[in-house]
Design an enzyme around this catalytic site. Structure first.
Site, PDB file in Angstrom:
ATOM      1  N   CYS A   1       0.797  -1.195  -0.050  1.00  0.00           N
ATOM      2  CA  CYS A   1      -0.102  -0.090  -0.002  1.00  0.00           C
ATOM      3  C   CYS A   1       1.005   1.193  -0.022  1.00  0.00           C
ATOM      4  O   CYS A   1       1.470   1.740   1.140  1.00  0.00           O
ATOM      5  CB  CYS A   1      -1.017   0.039   1.210  1.00  0.00           C
ATOM      6  SG  CYS A   1      -1.947   1.501   1.325  1.00  0.00           S
TER       7      CYS A   1
ATOM      8  N   CYS B   1      -0.542   4.182   2.100  1.00  0.00           N
ATOM      9  CA  CYS B   1      -0.056   4.037   3.642  1.00  0.00           C
ATOM     10  C   CYS B   1       1.285   4.243   3.992  1.00  0.00           C
ATOM     11  O   CYS B   1       1.655   4.921   4.744  1.00  0.00           O
ATOM     12  CB  CYS B   1      -0.528   2.503   4.079  1.00  0.00           C
ATOM     13  SG  CYS B   1      -1.923   1.970   3.481  1.00  0.00           S
ATOM     14  N   ASP B   2       2.271   3.659   3.170  1.00  0.00           N
ATOM     15  CA  ASP B   2       3.607   3.586   3.617  1.00  0.00           C
ATOM     16  C   ASP B   2       4.626   4.205   2.724  1.00  0.00           C
ATOM     17  O   ASP B   2       6.012   4.296   3.161  1.00  0.00           O
ATOM     18  CB  ASP B   2       4.124   1.984   3.473  1.00  0.00           C
ATOM     19  CG  ASP B   2       3.100   1.235   4.422  1.00  0.00           C
ATOM     20  OD1 ASP B   2       2.373   1.690   5.355  1.00  0.00           O
ATOM     21  OD2 ASP B   2       2.993  -0.258   4.220  1.00  0.00           O
TER      22      ASP B   2
END
Ligand code: NAP
Length: 300
Positions: A131, A134-135
């Protein structure tokens, strides 16, 4: 017998539990792996309202604590079938044991498809991720690779190219499944290199990822990267419940924003539902909608 059985203890399931308990219902949440679901894979969550920065595990723990504080019961149990008997639902475990409820919310999520190569699981969170939204921020100024040729992979590559020093887009063919405008946007980025007709075969590095090996047109090539984002599609976790659902071609539950399934007393929430945006916030929103719909159905 519980009022509501919730299958899946991620953000959708745990939010549903909190809402249903606050509406006075007895609730059991059944989770097969880790409470928190997919977020437990994320080292940092920085896009959930109210938390500037929190680890995925900690957020999962907080969601669980909140649901339990409201009275939800929880069990770590894999449910392999859903049956109806005497006007109630039975969530059946592999052993044949079962839990009974008057209504069921399916919140089983979707899992990113994995490459299935050696050391992939071991390096999740240590360079391998699924992701970029997200990261991606953890790789600012670093070289990363994205694997895949669909909209997700190309959007991930575009996002990462804003902050990373170099982005390698590795795809197994020489044409893309994604929208052409994404391909063109990436072609215009100087720090993006397309690695086509290529398959990731090896993950390099001891405790942290330091590079990947690809097989490209019969040749072996090493690419030095600190991050690899695998974006080769997702798959919902709904096989065990298929007889009770309408599903789309990709296997997601074909339920609308109201989270109603075609079966009375069965509701669907979160990433396992057909939808265009799969994020923590939309999963939590589904949890609330499904719980309130289940409560209304029980009180009808
Ligand atoms: P996808 O469209 O199914 O693309 C998956 C990609 O991964 C394909 O390019 C596929 O290659 C490749 N792939 C699959 N298995 C692989 C393997 N084992 N090894 C290497 N490569 C593999 O998945 P997605 O990009 O996650 O998108 C899912 C759906 O959401 C799509 O309908 C997409 O349009 C939609 N979406 C839309 C947006 C948007 O903004 N509109 C954004 C993201 C996603 P091949 O092409 O060779 O099969």
């Amino acid at each position: 017998m519980y009022d509501i059985l919730i299958i899946g203890g991620g953000p959708a399931g745990l939010t549903a539990a909190t809402y249903a308990c606050r509406a006075g219902k007895s609730v059991l949440v059944l989770e097969k792996a880790a409470f928190g679901g997919q977020i437990t894979w994320s080292p940092r969550v920085e896009n959930f309202p109210g938390f500037v920065s929190i680890s995925g595990n900690e957020l999962g723990d907080k969601l669980l604590e909140q649901a339990m504080e409201q009275g939800a019961e929880v069990e770590l149990e894999e449910i392999t079938a859903l049956q109806q008997a005497d006007g109630a639902w039975r969530a059946v475990c592999e052993s044949g044991a079962f839990y009974e409820g008057r209504a069921v919310i399916l919140a089983t999520g979707a899992k990113p498809r994995m490459l299935g190569i050696r050391r992939e699981e071991e390096l999740v969170g240590s360079g391998v991720g699924y992701c970029a939204v997200c990261d991606g921020a953890f790789y600012k100024g670093k070289a990363v690779a994205v694997n895949g040729g669909g909209n997700s992979a190309l959007q991930d590559a575009l996002l990462l190219s804003e902050s990373c020093s170099k982005v390698y887009l590795i795809h197994r063919r020489d044409s893309f499944r994604s929208e052409q405008k994404l391909v063109e946007a990436l072609q215009a980025r100087e720090n993006v290199e397309f690695v086509l007709n290529a398959a990731v075969t090896e993950l390099l590095g001891a405790e942290e990822l330091s590079g990947v090996t690809v097989e490209q047109n019969g040749q072996r090539r090493e690419i030095p990267v600190e991050g690899l984002f695998v974006a080769i599609g997702h798959q919902p976790d709904l096989e065990a419940f298929a007889p009770w659902l309408k599903r789309d071609k990709a296997g997601y539950a074909d339920a609308g924003e109201d989270c109603l399934s075609p079966t009375e007393g069965l509701f669907v929430a979160g990433d396992c539902r057909k939808k265009s945006v799969r994020q923590l916030t939309t999963a939590a929103a589904d949890g609330a909608v499904a719980a309130l719909a289940a409560c209304r159905w029980l009180d009808r």
